[in-house]
Design an enzyme around this catalytic site. Sequence first.
Site, PDB file in Angstrom:
ATOM      1  N   ASP A  96       0.814  -1.219   0.000  1.00 41.46           N
ATOM      2  CA  ASP A  96       0.000   0.000   0.000  1.00 41.46           C
ATOM      3  C   ASP A  96       0.850   1.272   0.000  1.00 41.46           C
ATOM      4  O   ASP A  96       0.671   2.145   0.856  1.00 41.46           O
ATOM      5  CB  ASP A  96      -0.913   0.020   1.234  1.00 41.46           C
ATOM      6  CG  ASP A  96      -1.614  -1.297   1.504  1.00 41.46           C
ATOM      7  OD1 ASP A  96      -2.060  -1.925   0.537  1.00 41.46           O
ATOM      8  OD2 ASP A  96      -1.710  -1.694   2.683  1.00 41.46           O
ATOM      9  N   GLU A 148     -11.742  -0.153  -2.784  1.00 35.87           N
ATOM     10  CA  GLU A 148     -10.866   0.440  -1.769  1.00 35.87           C
ATOM     11  C   GLU A 148      -9.728   1.188  -2.481  1.00 35.87           C
ATOM     12  O   GLU A 148      -9.710   1.325  -3.695  1.00 35.87           O
ATOM     13  CB  GLU A 148     -10.286  -0.652  -0.852  1.00 35.87           C
ATOM     14  CG  GLU A 148      -9.427  -1.682  -1.569  1.00 35.87           C
ATOM     15  CD  GLU A 148      -8.985  -2.823  -0.669  1.00 35.87           C
ATOM     16  OE1 GLU A 148      -9.365  -2.857   0.518  1.00 35.87           O
ATOM     17  OE2 GLU A 148      -8.260  -3.711  -1.170  1.00 35.87           O
TER      18      GLU A 148
END
Length: 349
Positions: free
Chosen positions: A43, A250
């Site tokens: 991420d 997301e």
Amino acid sequence: MYCFTHKKLILLSVSLFAAVAGAAQGKKQPISQPLVSHIYTADPSAHVFNGRIYIYPSHDIESGIKQDDNGSHFDMKDYHILSMDSPTGKVTDHGVALDIKNISWAGRQLWAPDAAYKNGTYYLYFPVKDKQDIFRIGVATSKKPEGPFKAESKPIDGSFSIDPCVFKDTDGSYYMYYGGIWGGQLQRWASGSYDANAKLRTANEEALLPKVAKMSNNMLSFAEAPKDVKLVDENGKTFLEGNNDKRFFEAAWVHNYNGKYYFSYSTGDTHFICYGIGDSPYGPFTYKGVVLKPVEGWTNHHSIVEFKGKWYLFYHDVQLSGQTHLRNIKVAELKYNPDGTIVTVDAYK
């Protein structure tokens, strides 16, 4: 900071062995190698501060928790901040910038963070479950981009779900985008308040939308109630949950290119990074296509940043471990077509 260790040698050896074995079997080879291999990272939120690239990633660990659809096995405990003087330069690990034990209101699971800078202070925004097991978004501050960061005593009022992205507009305003369904709990807030028993949308229902809120001047709170981020097709219609190769799941990210706002995100269960383009930080954003094709591993989470006149896509896969929850971050150059659309990246050749 990190020094070369035996552990790094082992991980590098595993990576080289996997590459050789993959080539022997005719497997597609990655276009980029992991930026670090002494720890597992994912991420990656990349920013340029003081002429240097700083990356704010998740720090994956093996916690021994059984895998489930809510992501319980992603049980991160701290953040390490990485930096480099160029996309191909040496990467420095600045060590632990924030530990969950130093967040008074936190329960478990430090997930994907982001960072911002304003008036001499760096802000680290992070999702973590509180002591009631509800994801909230917190903020920590530092005078240095690498930290260490000190967390505020409570989460941002009105925040929920995961994957904060803080975008600075050309007028100096800051906006936070956030949200994630399934384990990110966004579906539990569909009614406007938390419902632990709320169900996911069905295929013929409108897909859940990410959220956006303008930040207050002190960067520690929302200046307004969060709003839906409208992600629409070429006819201006929002996607249904059944359009799961295009709808939001997301990993929101926003950047500005040639006066337009680009909202990119992960489709989750179909594993694409897609994007839309709009004329306002609030949207609507019209779907334009795929930024990044699916990578090895279940998750897909990215950031896009300009550095010295070129654009770069930071992302992750599982090249080093082959396991969904033990990922490694990478970078590849990102290019645009003359009409402003993004040239789709395939992480493998």
